[in-house]
Design an enzyme around this catalytic site. Sequence first.
Site, PDB file in Angstrom:
ATOM      1  N   GLY A 145     -32.134   5.610  22.703  1.00 11.53           N
ATOM      2  CA  GLY A 145     -31.185   6.622  22.267  1.00 11.53           C
ATOM      3  C   GLY A 145     -31.248   7.861  23.138  1.00 11.53           C
ATOM      4  N   CYS A 146     -30.237   8.713  23.015  1.00 14.20           N
ATOM      5  CA  CYS A 146     -30.140   9.898  23.874  1.00 14.20           C
ATOM      6  C   CYS A 146     -31.216  10.930  23.549  1.00 14.20           C
ATOM      7  CB  CYS A 146     -28.746  10.507  23.772  1.00 14.20           C
ATOM      8  SG  CYS A 146     -28.171  10.782  22.079  1.00 14.20           S
ATOM      9  N   TYR A 147     -31.354  11.291  22.268  1.00 21.89           N
ATOM     10  CA  TYR A 147     -32.416  12.216  21.888  1.00 21.89           C
ATOM     11  C   TYR A 147     -33.784  11.625  22.236  1.00 21.89           C
ATOM     12  CZ  TYR A 147     -29.331  15.143  18.927  1.00 21.89           C
ATOM     13  OH  TYR A 147     -28.363  15.999  18.443  1.00 21.89           O
TER      14      TYR A 147
END
Length: 340
Positions: A145-147
Amino acid sequence: MRISIVGITGYSGMELLRILLQHPQAEVVSLHASQDMEAPASELYPHLKGICDLKIEAFDSQEIMRRADLVFFATSSGVAKDLSKDFVEAGFPVIDLSGDHRLPGNIYKKWYQKEPAEDYVQKAFIYGLSEFTDVRGERFIANPGCYATATELALIPLLKARAIELDFIIVDAKSGLTGAGKNPAASSHFVHVHDNYVTYKLNQHQHIPEIVQQLQRFDKRLQQIQFSTSLIPLNRGIVATVYSKLKEPLTREELAAIYQDCYQDKPFVRIQAALPNLHQVVGTNYTDIGFDYNPVTNILTVVAVLDNLIKGAAGQAVQNMNLMLGFPETDGLLSQPSYV
C-alpha cells in the site's frame, strides 16, 4: 512481455497503463474493468486518443491467459481475491495492487471487513516491497500500500540498525485525494476537502497491520505503532512523518550512514540532506527521505515522501514486474519530477 490490466478505470489502473505504454519490454494487449463495460479506452478517457485505442473488455480469466503473459489487478479491495483464483491455479503470473493478498485471512477480515481470499490463494502471494523483497522468479506478488511503502522505507533502516526504541513509534501520514480512490463519497467531495485538512480512520487504517507485519521481519520484538492518516487537498502525494526515540544519541553523519548503507544500491530511494517535499517526487517512482534529530527530547523525526499513484501503487508494481522477470529495475520508470 504481453500484459493485461484488470481495473483500468481507477486511478492506479490508468497510471499503470501510462507507465506500461512507455515500457521498452511491455506490450499492453488487453484492458478490463471489474464491472462489465465495453468501450474504447480513448472514448472514456479522451487523453488516450491516438495513444491507446484498446477496447475495455469484460473480464475473462481464460481469455487473458490465452493472450497475455502477466496480469495486473488494479482493483478495489475485495475484487482480486476472487478473480485471481483461476490464475493462481494455472500458475499464471499476477501482480495485485490491492490489499487482498497482503495479510493472513483472519487479519484481512478484521481490518478490511471483507471475507478473505481462500487460504491457498493468499499463501501463494509474496509481499513485494521492492527494496527489501527478492521477487526474482516469483509468480504472485502482493504490491504494498501507499502509506505502508512510505512508512516501511522510513523505518526499516532504523530497525535493521537496532537504533530506536520499539515502544515509541508514531507515524503521522498524509495523502492526496487520489489515495481515497475514484468512487464518489461525501468524504471526498470538493466542498469537504478543499481548503481543509481531514483526519480519518484514526487507529483504524487497514495499512496498520500491513506495516507492523513487515516491520516485524526486521525486529520481531516490535508489537505496534501509533498511526494516523489525513487527507490533504492535493491530487497526489504521500507525506509520512515518523517519530521515534533513539536508544542512544547519534550524530547526523551516523544517522545518514544508516540510511545510505541501506539504500546505496536502491535506485528509487533518495536520502536528502534537507527535509523533502512532494514536488521532488510527484510524477516519479522515487521515495525521498530526510530526517532531523532533537537531542533535547531524544526524538528522531524522519520524513518520507512519494507519489501515491506511482511508488505507492503502479510504479512499484512495474518495479516488481521488472525484478520478477529479470528486466533492468528502472525500465519504464525513469520519469523526472515536474517540480512545479
